[in-house]
Design a protein around this motif. Structure first.
Motif, PDB file in Angstrom:
ATOM      1  N   ASN A 141       6.755   0.595  10.957  1.00  0.00           N
ATOM      2  CA  ASN A 141       8.116   0.566  11.480  1.00  0.00           C
ATOM      3  C   ASN A 141       9.120   0.521  10.345  1.00  0.00           C
ATOM      4  N   SER A 142      10.348   0.827  10.652  1.00  0.00           N
ATOM      5  CA  SER A 142      11.441   0.777   9.669  1.00  0.00           C
ATOM      6  C   SER A 142      11.052   1.496   8.383  1.00  0.00           C
ATOM      7  N   LEU A 143      10.570   2.691   8.538  1.00  0.00           N
ATOM      8  CA  LEU A 143      10.081   3.435   7.376  1.00  0.00           C
ATOM      9  C   LEU A 143      11.211   3.750   6.407  1.00  0.00           C
ATOM     10  N   LYS A 144      10.850   3.756   5.139  1.00  0.00           N
ATOM     11  CA  LYS A 144      11.796   4.019   4.063  1.00  0.00           C
ATOM     12  C   LYS A 144      11.326   5.228   3.262  1.00  0.00           C
ATOM     13  N   PRO A 145      12.225   5.893   2.567  1.00  0.00           N
ATOM     14  CA  PRO A 145      11.797   7.037   1.743  1.00  0.00           C
ATOM     15  C   PRO A 145      10.711   6.651   0.739  1.00  0.00           C
ATOM     16  N   GLU A 146      10.742   5.425   0.253  1.00  0.00           N
ATOM     17  CA  GLU A 146       9.723   5.001  -0.715  1.00  0.00           C
ATOM     18  C   GLU A 146       8.348   4.797  -0.094  1.00  0.00           C
ATOM     19  N   ASP A 147       8.250   4.907   1.223  1.00  0.00           N
ATOM     20  CA  ASP A 147       6.948   4.865   1.887  1.00  0.00           C
ATOM     21  C   ASP A 147       6.265   6.227   1.854  1.00  0.00           C
ATOM     22  N   THR A 148       6.963   7.227   1.389  1.00  0.00           N
ATOM     23  CA  THR A 148       6.390   8.568   1.322  1.00  0.00           C
ATOM     24  C   THR A 148       5.185   8.587   0.400  1.00  0.00           C
ATOM     25  N   ALA A 149       4.054   9.045   0.935  1.00  0.00           N
ATOM     26  CA  ALA A 149       2.795   9.070   0.177  1.00  0.00           C
ATOM     27  C   ALA A 149       1.708   9.664   1.053  1.00  0.00           C
ATOM     28  N   VAL A 150       0.571   9.892   0.435  1.00  0.00           N
ATOM     29  CA  VAL A 150      -0.641  10.179   1.199  1.00  0.00           C
ATOM     30  C   VAL A 150      -1.308   8.842   1.486  1.00  0.00           C
ATOM     31  N   TYR A 151      -1.604   8.621   2.739  1.00  0.00           N
ATOM     32  CA  TYR A 151      -2.202   7.358   3.158  1.00  0.00           C
ATOM     33  C   TYR A 151      -3.697   7.568   3.401  1.00  0.00           C
ATOM     34  N   TYR A 152      -4.479   6.684   2.815  1.00  0.00           N
ATOM     35  CA  TYR A 152      -5.929   6.747   2.925  1.00  0.00           C
ATOM     36  C   TYR A 152      -6.459   5.486   3.610  1.00  0.00           C
ATOM     37  N   CYS A 153      -7.423   5.652   4.477  1.00  0.00           N
ATOM     38  CA  CYS A 153      -8.127   4.491   4.991  1.00  0.00           C
ATOM     39  C   CYS A 153      -9.492   4.425   4.317  1.00  0.00           C
ATOM     40  N   ALA A 154      -9.992   3.216   4.207  1.00  0.00           N
ATOM     41  CA  ALA A 154     -11.248   2.993   3.523  1.00  0.00           C
ATOM     42  C   ALA A 154     -11.989   1.848   4.200  1.00  0.00           C
ATOM     43  N   ALA A 155     -13.301   1.907   4.128  1.00  0.00           N
ATOM     44  CA  ALA A 155     -14.127   0.855   4.716  1.00  0.00           C
ATOM     45  C   ALA A 155     -14.992   0.212   3.642  1.00  0.00           C
ATOM     46  N   ALA A 156     -15.047  -1.091   3.698  1.00  0.00           N
ATOM     47  CA  ALA A 156     -15.891  -1.841   2.769  1.00  0.00           C
ATOM     48  C   ALA A 156     -17.270  -2.034   3.384  1.00  0.00           C
ATOM     49  N   THR A 157     -18.202  -2.450   2.575  1.00  0.00           N
ATOM     50  CA  THR A 157     -19.547  -2.703   3.094  1.00  0.00           C
ATOM     51  C   THR A 157     -19.698  -4.144   3.570  1.00  0.00           C
ATOM     52  N   THR A 158     -18.643  -4.914   3.444  1.00  0.00           N
ATOM     53  CA  THR A 158     -18.667  -6.297   3.905  1.00  0.00           C
ATOM     54  C   THR A 158     -17.584  -6.498   4.955  1.00  0.00           C
ATOM     55  N   GLY A 159     -17.611  -7.667   5.576  1.00  0.00           N
ATOM     56  CA  GLY A 159     -16.616  -7.982   6.585  1.00  0.00           C
ATOM     57  C   GLY A 159     -15.323  -8.516   6.025  1.00  0.00           C
TER      58      GLY A 159
END
Length: 123
Positions: free
Chosen positions: A83-101
């Motif tokens: 929410n309330s996005l700003k120009p500085e939020d511009t980027a490629v967003y990646y999700c990642a998963a760890a092998t732990t909880g």
């Protein structure tokens, strides 16, 4: 685990977006998940992470109070409400998963990475 990030797009400052990170291959209910972003010419930045149960979350200082992470383990999906996005939020967003909880903030703590989704916020 294969991860697919989606939901990016071009929005104006102040708008909202919801990103999704869908896992396939096997359930990832035992994996912590994190979101990172990378803008052109900048290093990859930690955005937010969530533990496997969803009980613990960690936010980067630049997104606190604006972004919310959640997960639906029944759907094998993690969400990032922005929410309330700003120009500085511009980027490629990646999700990642760890092998732990547990939910690390260091990208080296993650084993599986999605392909990224572009978020562009215009002023």
């Amino acid at each position: 685990v294969q991860l697919q990030a989606s939901g990016g797009g071009l929005v104006q400052a102040g708008d909202s977006l919801r990103l999704s990170c869908a896992a396939s291959g096997r359930t990832f209910s035992s994996n912590a998940v994190g979101w990172f972003r990378q803008a052109p010419g900048k290093e990859r930045e930690f955005v937010v992470s969530i533990s496997s149960s969803g009980g613990s979350t960690y936010y980067g200082d630049s997104v606190k109070g604006r972004f919310t992470i959640s997960r639906d383990n029944a759907k094998n999906t993690v969400y990032l409400q922005m929410n309330s996005l700003k120009p500085e939020d511009t980027a490629v967003y990646y999700c990642a998963a760890a092998t732990t909880g547990r939910a690390p903030i260091d990208p080296r703590g993650y084993t599986y990475w999605g392909q990224g989704t572009q978020v562009t916020v215009s002023s």
